[in-house]
Scaffold this motif. Structure first.
Motif, PDB file in Angstrom:
ATOM      1  N   GLU A  25       1.163  -1.366   0.361  1.00 15.88           N
ATOM      2  CA  GLU A  25       0.239   0.263  -0.741  1.00 15.88           C
ATOM      3  C   GLU A  25       0.959   1.444   0.541  1.00 15.88           C
ATOM      4  OE1 GLU A  25      -2.054  -0.704   3.469  1.00 15.88           O
ATOM      5  OE2 GLU A  25      -3.976  -1.793   2.413  1.00 15.88           O
ATOM      6  N   ALA A  26       1.975   1.085   1.047  1.00 17.06           N
ATOM      7  CA  ALA A  26       2.515   2.281   1.267  1.00 17.06           C
ATOM      8  C   ALA A  26       3.425   2.849  -0.748  1.00 17.06           C
ATOM      9  CB  ALA A  26       4.089   2.220   1.825  1.00 17.06           C
ATOM     10  N   VAL A  27       3.677   1.282  -0.385  1.00 22.72           N
ATOM     11  CA  VAL A  27       4.748   1.972  -2.195  1.00 22.72           C
ATOM     12  C   VAL A  27       4.065   2.267  -3.110  1.00 22.72           C
ATOM     13  CG1 VAL A  27       6.189   0.495  -3.910  1.00 22.72           C
ATOM     14  CG2 VAL A  27       6.545  -0.017  -1.273  1.00 22.72           C
ATOM     15  N   LEU A  28       2.542   2.000  -3.159  1.00 25.21           N
ATOM     16  CA  LEU A  28       1.844   1.841  -4.421  1.00 25.21           C
ATOM     17  C   LEU A  28       1.413   3.314  -4.532  1.00 25.21           C
ATOM     18  CD1 LEU A  28      -0.964  -0.882  -4.675  1.00 25.21           C
ATOM     19  CD2 LEU A  28       0.998  -0.388  -6.552  1.00 25.21           C
ATOM     20  N   VAL A  64      -4.329  -8.204  -5.639  1.00 26.94           N
ATOM     21  CA  VAL A  64      -5.406  -8.003  -5.163  1.00 26.94           C
ATOM     22  C   VAL A  64      -5.857  -7.890  -3.776  1.00 26.94           C
ATOM     23  CG1 VAL A  64      -7.863  -9.847  -4.881  1.00 26.94           C
ATOM     24  CG2 VAL A  64      -6.664  -9.377  -7.632  1.00 26.94           C
ATOM     25  N   ALA A  65      -4.834  -8.478  -2.809  1.00 30.94           N
ATOM     26  CA  ALA A  65      -4.901  -9.242  -1.740  1.00 30.94           C
ATOM     27  C   ALA A  65      -5.169  -6.672  -0.703  1.00 30.94           C
ATOM     28  CB  ALA A  65      -4.147  -9.276  -1.265  1.00 30.94           C
ATOM     29  N   VAL A  66      -4.193  -5.725  -1.434  1.00 31.62           N
ATOM     30  CA  VAL A  66      -4.283  -4.795  -1.423  1.00 31.62           C
ATOM     31  C   VAL A  66      -5.476  -4.549  -1.466  1.00 31.62           C
ATOM     32  CG1 VAL A  66      -3.554  -2.428  -1.975  1.00 31.62           C
ATOM     33  CG2 VAL A  66      -1.864  -4.334  -2.223  1.00 31.62           C
ATOM     34  N   ALA A  67      -5.918  -4.703  -3.219  1.00 34.54           N
ATOM     35  CA  ALA A  67      -7.919  -4.506  -3.200  1.00 34.54           C
ATOM     36  C   ALA A  67      -8.328  -4.655  -2.158  1.00 34.54           C
ATOM     37  CB  ALA A  67      -7.623  -4.458  -4.895  1.00 34.54           C
ATOM     38  N   LEU A  68      -8.598  -5.994  -1.888  1.00 35.49           N
ATOM     39  CA  LEU A  68      -9.534  -6.375  -1.056  1.00 35.49           C
ATOM     40  C   LEU A  68      -9.243  -5.527   0.916  1.00 35.49           C
ATOM     41  CD1 LEU A  68     -11.525  -8.866  -0.322  1.00 35.49           C
ATOM     42  CD2 LEU A  68      -9.487  -9.884   0.544  1.00 35.49           C
ATOM     43  N   GLY A 109      -6.853   6.533  -3.603  1.00 38.37           N
ATOM     44  CA  GLY A 109      -4.968   6.704  -4.159  1.00 38.37           C
ATOM     45  C   GLY A 109      -4.947   5.053  -4.154  1.00 38.37           C
ATOM     46  N   LEU A 110      -5.577   4.477  -3.954  1.00 39.35           N
ATOM     47  CA  LEU A 110      -4.787   2.725  -3.776  1.00 39.35           C
ATOM     48  C   LEU A 110      -5.901   2.922  -5.036  1.00 39.35           C
ATOM     49  CD1 LEU A 110      -4.629   0.863  -0.605  1.00 39.35           C
ATOM     50  CD2 LEU A 110      -2.822   1.102  -2.367  1.00 39.35           C
ATOM     51  N   ALA A 111      -7.409   2.456  -5.447  1.00 38.24           N
ATOM     52  CA  ALA A 111      -8.059   2.150  -6.379  1.00 38.24           C
ATOM     53  C   ALA A 111      -7.462   2.676  -7.689  1.00 38.24           C
ATOM     54  CB  ALA A 111      -9.129   2.313  -6.298  1.00 38.24           C
ATOM     55  N   THR A 112      -6.863   3.874  -8.064  1.00 36.29           N
ATOM     56  CA  THR A 112      -6.477   5.347  -8.912  1.00 36.29           C
ATOM     57  C   THR A 112      -5.353   4.361  -9.275  1.00 36.29           C
ATOM     58  OG1 THR A 112      -6.272   7.325  -8.297  1.00 36.29           O
ATOM     59  CG2 THR A 112      -5.257   7.266  -9.455  1.00 36.29           C
ATOM     60  N   SER A 113      -4.179   3.786  -8.161  1.00 43.54           N
ATOM     61  CA  SER A 113      -2.781   3.402  -8.646  1.00 43.54           C
ATOM     62  C   SER A 113      -3.943   1.309  -9.797  1.00 43.54           C
ATOM     63  CB  SER A 113      -1.841   2.982  -7.439  1.00 43.54           C
ATOM     64  OG  SER A 113      -1.462   4.263  -6.811  1.00 43.54           O
ATOM     65  N   LEU A 114      -4.718   0.467  -7.960  1.00 41.82           N
ATOM     66  CA  LEU A 114      -5.275  -0.601  -9.264  1.00 41.82           C
ATOM     67  C   LEU A 114      -5.226  -0.487 -10.309  1.00 41.82           C
ATOM     68  CD1 LEU A 114      -5.365  -1.940  -5.501  1.00 41.82           C
ATOM     69  CD2 LEU A 114      -3.250  -2.749  -6.637  1.00 41.82           C
ATOM     70  N   ARG A 115      -6.270   0.699 -10.460  1.00 40.75           N
ATOM     71  CA  ARG A 115      -6.660   1.030 -12.469  1.00 40.75           C
ATOM     72  C   ARG A 115      -5.981   0.201 -12.950  1.00 40.75           C
ATOM     73  NH1 ARG A 115      -9.444   5.867 -11.717  1.00 40.75           N
ATOM     74  NH2 ARG A 115      -9.537   5.884 -10.111  1.00 40.75           N
ATOM     75  N   ARG A 124      -9.468  -9.163 -12.928  1.00 41.92           N
ATOM     76  CA  ARG A 124     -10.605  -8.374 -13.262  1.00 41.92           C
ATOM     77  C   ARG A 124     -11.698  -8.739 -12.654  1.00 41.92           C
ATOM     78  NH1 ARG A 124      -8.139  -3.356 -13.926  1.00 41.92           N
ATOM     79  NH2 ARG A 124      -6.344  -3.791 -15.085  1.00 41.92           N
ATOM     80  N   GLU A 125     -12.581  -9.544 -12.812  1.00 47.86           N
ATOM     81  CA  GLU A 125     -13.325 -10.846 -12.164  1.00 47.86           C
ATOM     82  C   GLU A 125     -13.028  -9.752 -10.050  1.00 47.86           C
ATOM     83  OE1 GLU A 125     -14.748 -13.613 -13.633  1.00 47.86           O
ATOM     84  OE2 GLU A 125     -14.639 -13.724 -14.945  1.00 47.86           O
ATOM     85  N   ASP A 126     -12.816 -10.800  -9.678  1.00 48.01           N
ATOM     86  CA  ASP A 126     -12.426 -10.668  -8.374  1.00 48.01           C
ATOM     87  C   ASP A 126     -12.768  -8.853  -7.732  1.00 48.01           C
ATOM     88  OD1 ASP A 126     -12.454 -13.120  -8.441  1.00 48.01           O
ATOM     89  OD2 ASP A 126      -9.700 -13.012  -8.383  1.00 48.01           O
ATOM     90  N   ILE A 127     -11.712  -7.916  -8.347  1.00 41.91           N
ATOM     91  CA  ILE A 127     -11.682  -6.897  -7.790  1.00 41.91           C
ATOM     92  C   ILE A 127     -13.110  -5.833  -8.522  1.00 41.91           C
ATOM     93  CG2 ILE A 127     -10.571  -4.515  -8.661  1.00 41.91           C
ATOM     94  CD1 ILE A 127      -7.902  -5.290  -8.465  1.00 41.91           C
ATOM     95  N   GLY A 128     -13.634  -6.639  -9.449  1.00 43.77           N
ATOM     96  CA  GLY A 128     -15.172  -5.925  -9.650  1.00 43.77           C
ATOM     97  C   GLY A 128     -16.108  -6.286  -8.603  1.00 43.77           C
ATOM     98  N   ALA A 129     -15.756  -7.707  -8.230  1.00 46.34           N
ATOM     99  CA  ALA A 129     -16.823  -8.366  -7.519  1.00 46.34           C
ATOM    100  C   ALA A 129     -17.281  -6.854  -6.015  1.00 46.34           C
ATOM    101  CB  ALA A 129     -16.740  -9.215  -7.236  1.00 46.34           C
ATOM    102  N   LEU A 130     -15.328  -6.790  -5.480  1.00 46.31           N
ATOM    103  CA  LEU A 130     -15.365  -6.380  -4.653  1.00 46.31           C
ATOM    104  C   LEU A 130     -15.866  -4.638  -5.372  1.00 46.31           C
ATOM    105  CD1 LEU A 130     -11.530  -6.282  -3.513  1.00 46.31           C
ATOM    106  CD2 LEU A 130     -13.517  -7.781  -2.430  1.00 46.31           C
ATOM    107  N   HIS A 131     -15.839  -4.368  -6.130  1.00 47.80           N
ATOM    108  CA  HIS A 131     -16.395  -2.726  -6.316  1.00 47.80           C
ATOM    109  C   HIS A 131     -18.153  -3.354  -5.657  1.00 47.80           C
ATOM    110  CE1 HIS A 131     -17.070   1.098  -8.254  1.00 47.80           C
ATOM    111  NE2 HIS A 131     -15.969   1.272  -7.318  1.00 47.80           N
TER     112      HIS A 131
END
Length: 191
Positions: A25-28, A64-68, A109-115, A124-131
């Motif tokens: 997270e910090a690095v991103l 994906v773990a960061v996004a979760l 900010g993390l979401a912006t980086s992960l995009r 991508r599906e996993d992150i879409g389900a989280l969103h």
């Protein structure tokens, strides 16, 4: 056998995994997606580079773990604020204000980086389900307001909020954007 720094091996592994996620997270946030290499993440976490693959089979799995974690934290914070708001327009206002304040605080900010990540279709599906899970409180709030097709209206409202997020990420005052977004959602464009 390596030394463990927790009462059990399972707790130790969980702490190491969490340290890698927090380091990522910090690095991103500091350097963006390109900076989030296994080497940079393990160095930031204070772990040997080889330990990265003990916890994550790939960089995609780490992302994906960061996004979760980010989605869970975002959802929890929004949930706490919505629980204290009265149903209807007050809850909608709280949702809009919280979303844009959290964006101003850097939580988007993390979401912006992960995009930018080139993830596998499954990831991508996993992150879409989280969103999609973040979408539910807005949909429920609009249903409380009596909208017969709360899903349709939630998607339209999400468009307004997405534009608000972009404005705030580019330096606009989150309070002013929240007021304008709420007005647009409840009364339409000013005459």
């Amino acid at each position: 056998m390596p030394k463990i720094s927790a009462p059990t091996v399972a707790e130790h592994r969980d702490a190491q995994r969490t340290a890698l996620i927090r380091a990522a997270e910090a690095v991103l946030l500091e350097g963006g997606l390109a900076a989030a290499t296994p080497r940079a993440v393990t160095e930031r976490a204070g772990l040997a580079r080889s330990s990265f693959y003990d916890y994550f089979p790939s960089k995609d799995d780490l992302l994906v773990a960061v996004a979760l974690r980010a989605f869970e934290q975002w959802n929890e914070e929004i949930g706490v604020e919505l629980a204290e708001a009265a149903p209807g327009l007050e809850r909608l206002r709280v949702f809009v204000e919280a979303t844009l304040r959290m964006t101003a605080d850097g939580k988007h900010g993390l979401a912006t980086s992960l995009r930018e990540a080139e993830l596998t279709p499954k990831r991508r599906e996993d992150i879409g389900a989280l969103h999609a899970a973040l979408f539910r409180p807005l949909e429920q709030t609009l249903a409380e307001l009596g909208h017969s097709d709360a899903t349709l209206w939630a998607y339209l409202a999400q468009g307004v909020l997405g534009a608000g997020v972009q404005l705030v990420e580019h330096g606009a005052n989150h309070r002013a954007v929240a007021d304008s977004a709420f007005q647009l959602l409840t009364r339409g464009l000013p005459a």
